[in-house]
Scaffold this active site. Structure first.
Site, short mmCIF file in Angstrom:
data_model
loop_
_atom_site.label_atom_id
_atom_site.label_comp_id
_atom_site.label_asym_id
_atom_site.label_seq_id
_atom_site.Cartn_x
_atom_site.Cartn_y
_atom_site.Cartn_z
N SER A 20 0.72 -1.25 -0.06
CA SER A 20 -0.03 0.09 0.01
C SER A 20 0.96 1.23 -0.02
CB SER A 20 -0.87 0.09 1.14
OG SER A 20 -2.03 -0.97 0.88
N LYS A 69 -9.83 -5.49 10.20
CA LYS A 69 -11.09 -4.76 9.30
C LYS A 69 -12.21 -4.81 10.07
CE LYS A 69 -8.97 -5.79 4.85
NZ LYS A 69 -9.01 -6.02 3.54
N ASN A 90 -11.93 -1.30 5.44
CA ASN A 90 -10.52 -1.39 4.88
C ASN A 90 -10.01 0.19 4.69
OD1 ASN A 90 -11.67 -0.57 2.52
ND2 ASN A 90 -10.11 -1.77 1.32
N GLY A 131 -14.86 -19.98 -0.76
CA GLY A 131 -14.45 -19.15 0.49
C GLY A 131 -15.27 -18.55 1.11
N GLY A 134 -13.63 -13.62 5.65
CA GLY A 134 -13.69 -12.17 5.44
C GLY A 134 -13.68 -11.72 3.99
N ALA A 135 -12.77 -12.45 3.33
CA ALA A 135 -12.62 -11.96 2.10
C ALA A 135 -14.04 -11.97 0.89
CB ALA A 135 -11.55 -12.68 1.23
N TYR A 221 -2.10 -12.83 -4.36
CA TYR A 221 -1.19 -12.57 -5.15
C TYR A 221 0.11 -12.79 -4.60
CZ TYR A 221 -0.50 -8.36 -2.41
OH TYR A 221 -0.39 -7.63 -1.50
N GLY A 243 -4.57 -11.25 -7.77
CA GLY A 243 -5.31 -10.14 -7.35
C GLY A 243 -4.61 -8.64 -7.18
#
Ligand code: ATR
Length: 296
Positions: A20, A69, A90, A131, A134-135, A221, A243
């Site tokens: 980030s 998060k 986020n 899945g 949280g994602a 990723y 990703g």
């Protein structure tokens, strides 16, 4: 008098891997903004105090990643509808009165990467989402808003998928089935939102789920193609991608919320991909990395 530079940061634990700061500094340079963007290791126990300290320090905005998060959602004074639906934040914006506005840009980042960068329309498509952590929670609503023909949710622990589908039942009907029962059922888009790739692992994927023209997309990723990306290629997907695009797009949404200006993303995505696959150094080279979203 020296101009003050606005302060931003990403909080998470671990945080060394986070891309980030690189992404936001690049956005700032390209849009002519003066910002400082820190990377801070903050555990769940430390989070509330760390946010207070950051605001006192004059911080303008925060990204929060694993495992913060849900806690970021809790400390928010106001939240966007998509953050409310995900019950996870986020991106925090420090308002002029010091109150915290929480947003979740993970799902919109994914949808932008799919629809704009990869030119895949989701409307009327058959989507398999693997899945139920949280994602998946963060991306479900933005995916459903694209009006796919079918969204089927599956998970190693099926009860978690059933629970997640039930939470979204007032918005749309999400089918839940065990992966093994899907043999021979073709999907146009298969999303891996498990954390399996982070340990070079792969969900147990049956044969025959890749329809002609299918896109396989791993929310994780790494410096090398993930196990899921490689599986997609072997299984005959038209494209199989990681990703990185989502990571950059969710950051662009956060940057726009903070700075009121939309940065270009294509150059940053290319730069990160080249850097990851090249001979350069940095944490990017150190193996599989957690996606910065919430996914991870
Ligand atoms: P996150 O917030 O990153 O989504 P999480 O809430 O711990 O993290 O969820 C991780 C997800 O990856 C879950 O869906 C998990 O499946 P279970 O609910 O059965 O634990 C899934 N997952 C992790 N490792 C996996 C593996 N090796 N194979 C299949 N699914 C896996």
């Amino acid at each position: 008098m020296m101009a003050t530079i606005d302060l931003y940061a990403v909080f998470g634990y671990p945080i060394d891997h986070s891309l980030s700061p690189d992404i936001h500094v690049r956005f700032a340079t390209e849009t002519g903004q003066s910002i400082r963007y820190d990377r801070r290791a903050v555990t769940l126990d430390e989070f509330a105090d760390a946010v207070t300290g950051f605001v006192e320090q004059g911080g303008k905005g925060l990204n929060c990643t694993v495992p913060l998060k849900e806690a970021a959602y809790t400390v928010s004074d106001h939240t966007s509808p998509r953050a409310q639906r995900a019950r996870a934040v986020n991106t925090l914006l420090v308002c002029p009165d010091g109150q915290l506005y929480g947003d979740n840009t993970d799902g919109s980042g994914l949808v932008r990467d799919l629809t704009l960068n990869l030119s895949v329309s989701l409307s009327g498509k058959n989507i398999l989402l693997i899945g139920a952590g949280g994602a998946s929670r963060g991306i479900l609503l933005p995916l459903l808003e694209q009006q796919p023909a079918r969204l089927l949710l599956t998970n190693r622990t099926l009860a978690r998928a059933e629970q997640l589908a039930a939470e979204f039942a007032d918005f749309a009907c999400i089918e839940v089935q065990p992966l093994a029962t899907l043999r021979g059922t073709g999907f146009d888009l298969i999303l891996n939102a498990t954390s399996a790739s982070l340990s070079s692992d792969l969900p147990e994927l049956p044969e025959g789920i890749v329809a002609p023209g299918c896109l396989c997309y791993d929310l994780a990723y790494g410096s090398q193609p993930t196990a899921f990306v490689e599986w997609g290629l072997r299984a005959g997907a038209d494209k199989s991608v990681d990703g990185i695009g989502m990571l950059v797009e969710q950051a662009a949404d956060a940057f726009e919320l903070w700075r009121g200006i939309r940065p270009q993303t294509a150059g940053v995505i290319t730069w990160l991909r080249n850097r990851g696959r090249g001979s350069g150094g940095g944490s990017w080279e150190s193996g599989l990395l957690p996606a910065a979203n919430g996914h991870f």
